[in-house]
Every structure is written in C-alpha cells, then in structure tokens.
Scaffold this motif. Structure first.
Motif, PDB file in Angstrom:
ATOM      1  N   ALA A 102       0.982  33.503  -2.550  1.00  0.00           N
ATOM      2  CA  ALA A 102       1.128  34.750  -3.309  1.00  0.00           C
ATOM      3  C   ALA A 102       1.578  34.472  -4.740  1.00  0.00           C
ATOM      4  N   LEU A 103       2.436  33.499  -4.924  1.00  0.00           N
ATOM      5  CA  LEU A 103       2.924  33.159  -6.262  1.00  0.00           C
ATOM      6  C   LEU A 103       1.783  32.717  -7.168  1.00  0.00           C
ATOM      7  N   LEU A 104       0.810  32.035  -6.615  1.00  0.00           N
ATOM      8  CA  LEU A 104      -0.324  31.541  -7.400  1.00  0.00           C
ATOM      9  C   LEU A 104      -1.428  32.582  -7.554  1.00  0.00           C
ATOM     10  N   TRP A 105      -1.534  33.532  -6.623  1.00  0.00           N
ATOM     11  CA  TRP A 105      -2.682  34.430  -6.584  1.00  0.00           C
ATOM     12  C   TRP A 105      -2.474  35.744  -7.322  1.00  0.00           C
ATOM     13  N   LEU A 106      -1.338  36.394  -7.131  1.00  0.00           N
ATOM     14  CA  LEU A 106      -1.153  37.752  -7.640  1.00  0.00           C
ATOM     15  C   LEU A 106      -1.190  37.804  -9.168  1.00  0.00           C
ATOM     16  N   PRO A 107      -1.961  38.734  -9.751  1.00  0.00           N
ATOM     17  CA  PRO A 107      -2.025  38.856 -11.214  1.00  0.00           C
ATOM     18  C   PRO A 107      -0.801  39.584 -11.769  1.00  0.00           C
ATOM     19  N   ARG A 108      -0.397  39.221 -12.976  1.00  0.00           N
ATOM     20  CA  ARG A 108       0.750  39.880 -13.598  1.00  0.00           C
ATOM     21  C   ARG A 108       0.437  41.332 -13.949  1.00  0.00           C
ATOM     22  N   SER A 109      -0.765  41.597 -14.393  1.00  0.00           N
ATOM     23  CA  SER A 109      -1.201  42.947 -14.751  1.00  0.00           C
ATOM     24  C   SER A 109      -2.714  42.920 -14.856  1.00  0.00           C
ATOM     25  N   PRO A 110      -3.372  44.101 -14.878  1.00  0.00           N
ATOM     26  CA  PRO A 110      -4.830  44.099 -15.052  1.00  0.00           C
ATOM     27  C   PRO A 110      -5.269  43.408 -16.332  1.00  0.00           C
ATOM     28  N   SER A 111      -4.484  43.538 -17.403  1.00  0.00           N
ATOM     29  CA  SER A 111      -4.865  42.953 -18.686  1.00  0.00           C
ATOM     30  C   SER A 111      -4.770  41.431 -18.690  1.00  0.00           C
ATOM     31  N   ARG A 112      -4.110  40.872 -17.671  1.00  0.00           N
ATOM     32  CA  ARG A 112      -3.920  39.416 -17.642  1.00  0.00           C
ATOM     33  C   ARG A 112      -4.477  38.794 -16.362  1.00  0.00           C
ATOM     34  N   TRP A 113      -5.479  39.463 -15.782  1.00  0.00           N
ATOM     35  CA  TRP A 113      -6.062  38.977 -14.529  1.00  0.00           C
ATOM     36  C   TRP A 113      -7.373  38.276 -14.826  1.00  0.00           C
ATOM     37  N   PHE A 114      -7.467  37.023 -14.430  1.00  0.00           N
ATOM     38  CA  PHE A 114      -8.643  36.218 -14.748  1.00  0.00           C
ATOM     39  C   PHE A 114      -9.898  36.704 -14.031  1.00  0.00           C
ATOM     40  N   LEU A 115      -9.741  37.476 -12.949  1.00  0.00           N
ATOM     41  CA  LEU A 115     -10.905  37.960 -12.215  1.00  0.00           C
ATOM     42  C   LEU A 115     -11.574  39.157 -12.882  1.00  0.00           C
ATOM     43  N   LEU A 116     -10.917  39.774 -13.855  1.00  0.00           N
ATOM     44  CA  LEU A 116     -11.484  40.931 -14.544  1.00  0.00           C
ATOM     45  C   LEU A 116     -12.163  40.508 -15.836  1.00  0.00           C
ATOM     46  N   THR A 117     -13.301  41.135 -16.131  1.00  0.00           N
ATOM     47  CA  THR A 117     -13.954  40.925 -17.409  1.00  0.00           C
ATOM     48  C   THR A 117     -13.191  41.684 -18.499  1.00  0.00           C
ATOM     49  N   ALA A 118     -13.534  41.419 -19.737  1.00  0.00           N
ATOM     50  CA  ALA A 118     -12.881  42.113 -20.849  1.00  0.00           C
ATOM     51  C   ALA A 118     -13.115  43.624 -20.751  1.00  0.00           C
ATOM     52  N   ARG A 119     -14.314  44.018 -20.345  1.00  0.00           N
ATOM     53  CA  ARG A 119     -14.609  45.446 -20.216  1.00  0.00           C
ATOM     54  C   ARG A 119     -13.802  46.069 -19.080  1.00  0.00           C
ATOM     55  N   GLU A 120     -13.675  45.365 -17.959  1.00  0.00           N
ATOM     56  CA  GLU A 120     -12.900  45.887 -16.839  1.00  0.00           C
ATOM     57  C   GLU A 120     -11.423  46.022 -17.209  1.00  0.00           C
ATOM     58  N   LYS A 121     -10.926  45.109 -17.999  1.00  0.00           N
ATOM     59  CA  LYS A 121      -9.535  45.214 -18.444  1.00  0.00           C
ATOM     60  C   LYS A 121      -9.330  46.469 -19.301  1.00  0.00           C
ATOM     61  N   GLU A 122     -10.305  46.774 -20.146  1.00  0.00           N
ATOM     62  CA  GLU A 122     -10.196  47.956 -20.979  1.00  0.00           C
ATOM     63  C   GLU A 122     -10.326  49.228 -20.147  1.00  0.00           C
ATOM     64  N   ILE A 123     -11.228  49.209 -19.162  1.00  0.00           N
ATOM     65  CA  ILE A 123     -11.365  50.354 -18.276  1.00  0.00           C
ATOM     66  C   ILE A 123     -10.056  50.589 -17.517  1.00  0.00           C
ATOM     67  N   ALA A 124      -9.446  49.504 -17.023  1.00  0.00           N
ATOM     68  CA  ALA A 124      -8.179  49.617 -16.299  1.00  0.00           C
ATOM     69  C   ALA A 124      -7.100  50.226 -17.187  1.00  0.00           C
ATOM     70  N   ARG A 125      -7.050  49.833 -18.450  1.00  0.00           N
ATOM     71  CA  ARG A 125      -6.041  50.361 -19.372  1.00  0.00           C
ATOM     72  C   ARG A 125      -6.250  51.852 -19.615  1.00  0.00           C
ATOM     73  N   ILE A 126      -7.506  52.245 -19.851  1.00  0.00           N
ATOM     74  CA  ILE A 126      -7.808  53.651 -20.130  1.00  0.00           C
ATOM     75  C   ILE A 126      -7.507  54.528 -18.921  1.00  0.00           C
ATOM     76  N   ARG A 127      -7.843  54.030 -17.723  1.00  0.00           N
ATOM     77  CA  ARG A 127      -7.594  54.796 -16.496  1.00  0.00           C
ATOM     78  C   ARG A 127      -6.113  55.127 -16.334  1.00  0.00           C
ATOM     79  N   ILE A 128      -5.266  54.143 -16.523  1.00  0.00           N
ATOM     80  CA  ILE A 128      -3.832  54.355 -16.320  1.00  0.00           C
ATOM     81  C   ILE A 128      -3.257  55.230 -17.423  1.00  0.00           C
ATOM     82  N   LEU A 129      -3.683  55.027 -18.672  1.00  0.00           N
ATOM     83  CA  LEU A 129      -3.207  55.877 -19.763  1.00  0.00           C
ATOM     84  C   LEU A 129      -3.635  57.325 -19.562  1.00  0.00           C
ATOM     85  N   GLY A 130      -4.805  57.518 -19.007  1.00  0.00           N
ATOM     86  CA  GLY A 130      -5.323  58.864 -18.847  1.00  0.00           C
ATOM     87  C   GLY A 130      -4.803  59.599 -17.641  1.00  0.00           C
TER      88      GLY A 130
END
Length: 498
Positions: free
Chosen positions: A228-256
């Motif tokens: 778990a220490l190696l796998w869990l992402p710190r946040s959507p904006s810092r998750w290597f499995l997300l593309t740059a567009r997905e990171k932006e979508i994640a940010r907009i979703r939570i802000l909205g």
C-alpha cells in the motif's frame, strides 16, 4: 468579514435575489465541466474504482480483523489461557476505545498535513505489529498495553480514508465508494469466523489455536502495508496512472462539486471553524448515538450468537451469514443513497431495522427460540453497518473545505468510537448469556439516532426550499455543481445534500 464557506448564511441575512448574474456565477466551473464528455469522466472514475478501492478495502479488512479477533479468540479459550478473570475481557475491549478516540483527530491532521497515501500504510504497519504481539502476550497487563497501542494505530484509519476518497470522488459518488470500503469491515465478521474455524483445527503441542489466528492475521497486515505504501497515489494530480487530461478533469470535478480548493494547505485554526455551526453539534450527537449499536454488533456478535447454546466451532460458523447479509444491505443502501442523492431516509431505514433486532433479542429466550434469536442477529447486522457509512458521507458532503472535511471526519468518527466505551460497559459478564441491559441500551441509542437523523433531514429539505425562495433560484444538491456553482460563490449557492 469574509463569510465561511461552510457556514451558510441564515435565511434572515440571505439576499432576496443574488446580486450577481447567472452568467457570472457559472462561467468558471460550468464551462470547464462542459469541456469533457461523460464517457471521459466515467472512464476516469472506473480507473479510481479499480485501482483505489480494492487495496483500501483490503486495508480496512485487515484493520477490522486485527481489532475484533479477540472475540473469535475468546471462543477458543484465549481468555482462560492467559488468565483473564471476571470482567477483565470486557475491560480489554473497552480500553481500546480510549486512545482510539483521543488520537483520531491529531493523527487525522497528519493525514491532511502529510499525504494520506503515506500515513495510512504506516498506521497499518503499526496495528499489524500489535496483532503479532497479542499472539505472544501471556497475561492481562501485556494485552492491556497492546490494546492501548492498537487503538492509537487504528484511530484515524476510517476518517483518513473517508477524507482521502473525498479528494477523488464527487458528492453523489462518495457514499457508495465508502460503502465498498467499509464493506470490508462488515464482512470481516464473516471472514474472521471462517478463518477462526479453519485455524482452530490446527493442533500443535507448543502453540494454541488462537495464537495461530493472531500470527496469520498480523503477518498478512504487515506484508500488505508495504504494498500500500508503494501503490496508493498522493492525489489525483500526482498519480502516474492518470494522463494530464484526466488530472485536469479530476480537479474540475472536485472544484465543481465537493471542495472550494484542491490540494489546499492545512490551516488548523480554520479547519476547526465548522464546529461553531450548530448543525455539526447535531451530527456529533448522531455519531455518538449510532456508535452504540454499531459497537455492540461489531464487538459482541460472537457472544450474542454463543448465547444460543451452540458449540465453539458452530458459533464461529453461525456468525458468517449475518455478516454477509449485513454487508449486502450496506452496499444496497449506499449505492441507493448515491443514486438518489439522499442520505437521511437511507439512514433511518437501517436504524429502525437494528432497533427491532435488539428488541427481539431482549424479550425472547435465546435457547428456547433459537431460530427467532438467530433471525434477530441478521436484523442487527443489516441495521448497524450502513448508518456509519452514510452519516460519514453526509457531513463530508456538506463540508466543502478539504482541511475542514478532514477534521470534521476525524472528530465525528472519534465521537462515534467513544460510544464503544458505552457499549463495552453495558455488556457485562454477569448479564450473560442474554445481556438484556446491553440490548436495551443499544436499542435506546438507536432510537435517539433515528429521531435526530429524521429531524435533520426535514430541516435541510425545508432550508433548501427557503433559500431558493429567498434567492429567486431553484437549486438542489443535484444541480448546484453543473449549473450554478462557481468557486467564488460557494457560500450563497451551496445547497445541503440531505
């Protein structure tokens, strides 16, 4: 003076009409929300579901197993083998809740200050180590110390995960995801019964069966904590499995929908500001009252089933089915709650179910009416598990700030856990096997919780309508984020999810 984003202005101070135009209100968020498709959003949410929920659920399964395995160990004579006398076993169950309540809030601040993805696995390493130590403990004093530290390590697990998930999911997605996570805890009763049944078949000249139970569960927890220490992402904006567009979508979703800011810095003074609002006092009372029946079921279901007069092996097997049914009920209620974006009615239904179960067990003879008593055990699990998840989602949904949400979850869950002190003190050895005083107490607290939840739900419905009328709008918790909500206008336009 700047209006707190969590403190919605009272009606008598609300304007008769907003002084800003609809275009001004919607320009920041709604235009961004229209910049991505529903298919893109669904694909990203599915990625969250498959990559986040399974490891978190297994972490909480280990948490629940390591916390509650003493109940199964007791059915194998653990209390006799280490020399417990009188009410010492019940005192060991109780002492766990003291640090569990005291340390939940400060450790939850660490979860916000430092990444939850790092703090949670370290806590997991700690409570897994305590399970291993329990296998080696030989007397009351040693187990007392171990249970105290176990309470520290487990204290912020649930509020930490609720906060962590709220940074990934919107309000109408949170309860079902927390429900999946919490299902691991509710079904742990079934797993612990099956594990105990298998482990207690081991015959060894040097070790007791209950020692193997602690060995297996503690070691599994420690091993998974490193993954778990190696796998869990710190946040959507810092998750290597997300593309740059997905990171932006994640940010907009939570802000909205859920937060006034993403990845905001912790401000301790501001984080405690919600507790100036009387609504959080009601949620505190709700958390305390729901915690008593929940703790009674979590800690004493094996003893309640044992009152039916069956053997040790059969008692452990009979705890499996009620826990599975309770878990299914939990998932149905949480998914339904998210679908309808409604909390209070979905909390009242299981509370009423649990109350009926406690009443049945309190008025019948469990030996003479075994089938009825066993049916009541199903009512307990169906009614006790879901309210905890739904209430945690409820106050999180109505707390937009990340820092405040982290503290609110920690304090409320600590209060709910404090109810374990009540539950463990009313389940007394001299009341066995029926435990009538404990059953009556649990039913009464459930009834108090039901009244408070119903009252709060009615208030929120009325208040939303009054604000709409005062502001000349027609907003709901469903439509706020996509039509009318801008980060700069959170306070006047925010609507309760009730």
């Amino acid at each position: 003076m700047k209006q707190s984003s969590d403190m919605i202005p009272p009606l008598d101070k609300a304007p008769t009409r907003l002084s800003v135009s609809k275009d001004e209100v919607t320009c920041d968020v709604s235009e961004s929300l229209n910049a991505f498709s529903k298919d893109e959003e669904r694909r990203m949410v599915r990625k969250f579901d498959w990559m986040l929920l399974p490891p978190l659920a297994f972490m909480y399964l280990c948490n629940a197993l390591d916390r509650g395995n003493t109940g199964n160990a007791k059915t194998d004579g653990w209390d006799v083998d280490i020399g417990l006398e009188g009410n010492q076993y019940y005192f060991l169950v109780m002492i766990f809740y003291v640090p569990f309540c005291l340390f939940g809030t400060p450790i939850s601040l660490l979860v916000k200050r430092f990444p939850a993805a790092r703090v949670l696995p370290l806590m997991m390493l700690g409570f897994g180590s305590m399970a291993l130590c329990t296998a080696a403990a030989k007397n009351f004093s040693q187990v007392f110390a171990i249970r105290f530290f176990l309470g520290i390590f487990e204290s912020a697990m649930l509020p930490g995960v609720v906060f962590y998930l709220s940074t990934f999911y919107k309000r109408d997605e949170l309860a079902s995801r927390v429900g999946i996570f919490y299902a691991a805890a509710s079904i742990s009763g079934a797993f612990s019964g099956l594990i105990a049944f298998g482990v207690f078949q081991i015959k060894h000249s040097k070790y007791y069966g209950w020692q193997f139970l602690f060995f297996i569960e503690g070691a599994s927890t420690i091993i998974f904590s490193f993954f778990a220490l190696l796998w869990l992402p710190r946040s959507p904006s810092r998750w290597f499995l997300l593309t740059a567009r997905e990171k932006e979508i994640a940010r907009i979703r939570i802000l909205g929908d859920s937060s006034v800011a993403v990845d905001e810095q912790l401000n301790i003074k501001d984080a405690f500001r919600p507790f100036k609002d009387w609504r959080y006092g009601i949620w505190a009372l709700i958390s305390l009252s729901l915690g008593v029946p929940l703790a009674s079921v979590n800690n004493f279901l094996p003893q309640i089933v044992a009152s039916l007069g069956y053997s040790t092996i059969r008692t452990n097997l009979l705890t499996v089915a009620p826990n599975i049914v309770g878990t299914v009920a939990l998932l149905i209620l949480t998914f339904s709650s998210d679908h309808f974006r409604e909390r209070s009615i979905h909390i009242c239904i299981p509370l009423a179910t649990a109350i009926v179960g406690f009443i049945i067990l309190g008025v019948i003879n469990p030996i003479a009416d075994r089938h009825v008593a066993y049916f009541a055990c199903f009512l307990l699990t169906m009614g006790a598990f879901a309210p905890s998840v739904l209430v945690a989602s409820w106050y999180s949904n109505n707390t937009p700030s990340e820092s405040r949400r982290a503290v609110v979850a920690a304090v409320m869950i600590a209060i709910a856990n404090a109810a374990g002190l009540i539950s463990t003190n009313v389940f007394r050895a001299q009341d066995a096997p029926k435990y009538v005083p404990a059953l009556i107490t649990s039913a009464c607290f459930g009834a108090i919780c039901l009244v408070l939840v119903a009252s709060m739900g009615i208030y929120m419905r009325v208040e939303n309508r009054r604000r709409n009328k005062a502001q000349g709008l027609n907003l709901t918790a469903t439509g706020v984020e996509t039509e009318h909500l801008s980060e700069g206008y959170r306070s006047p336009l925010f609507r309760y999810m009730y």
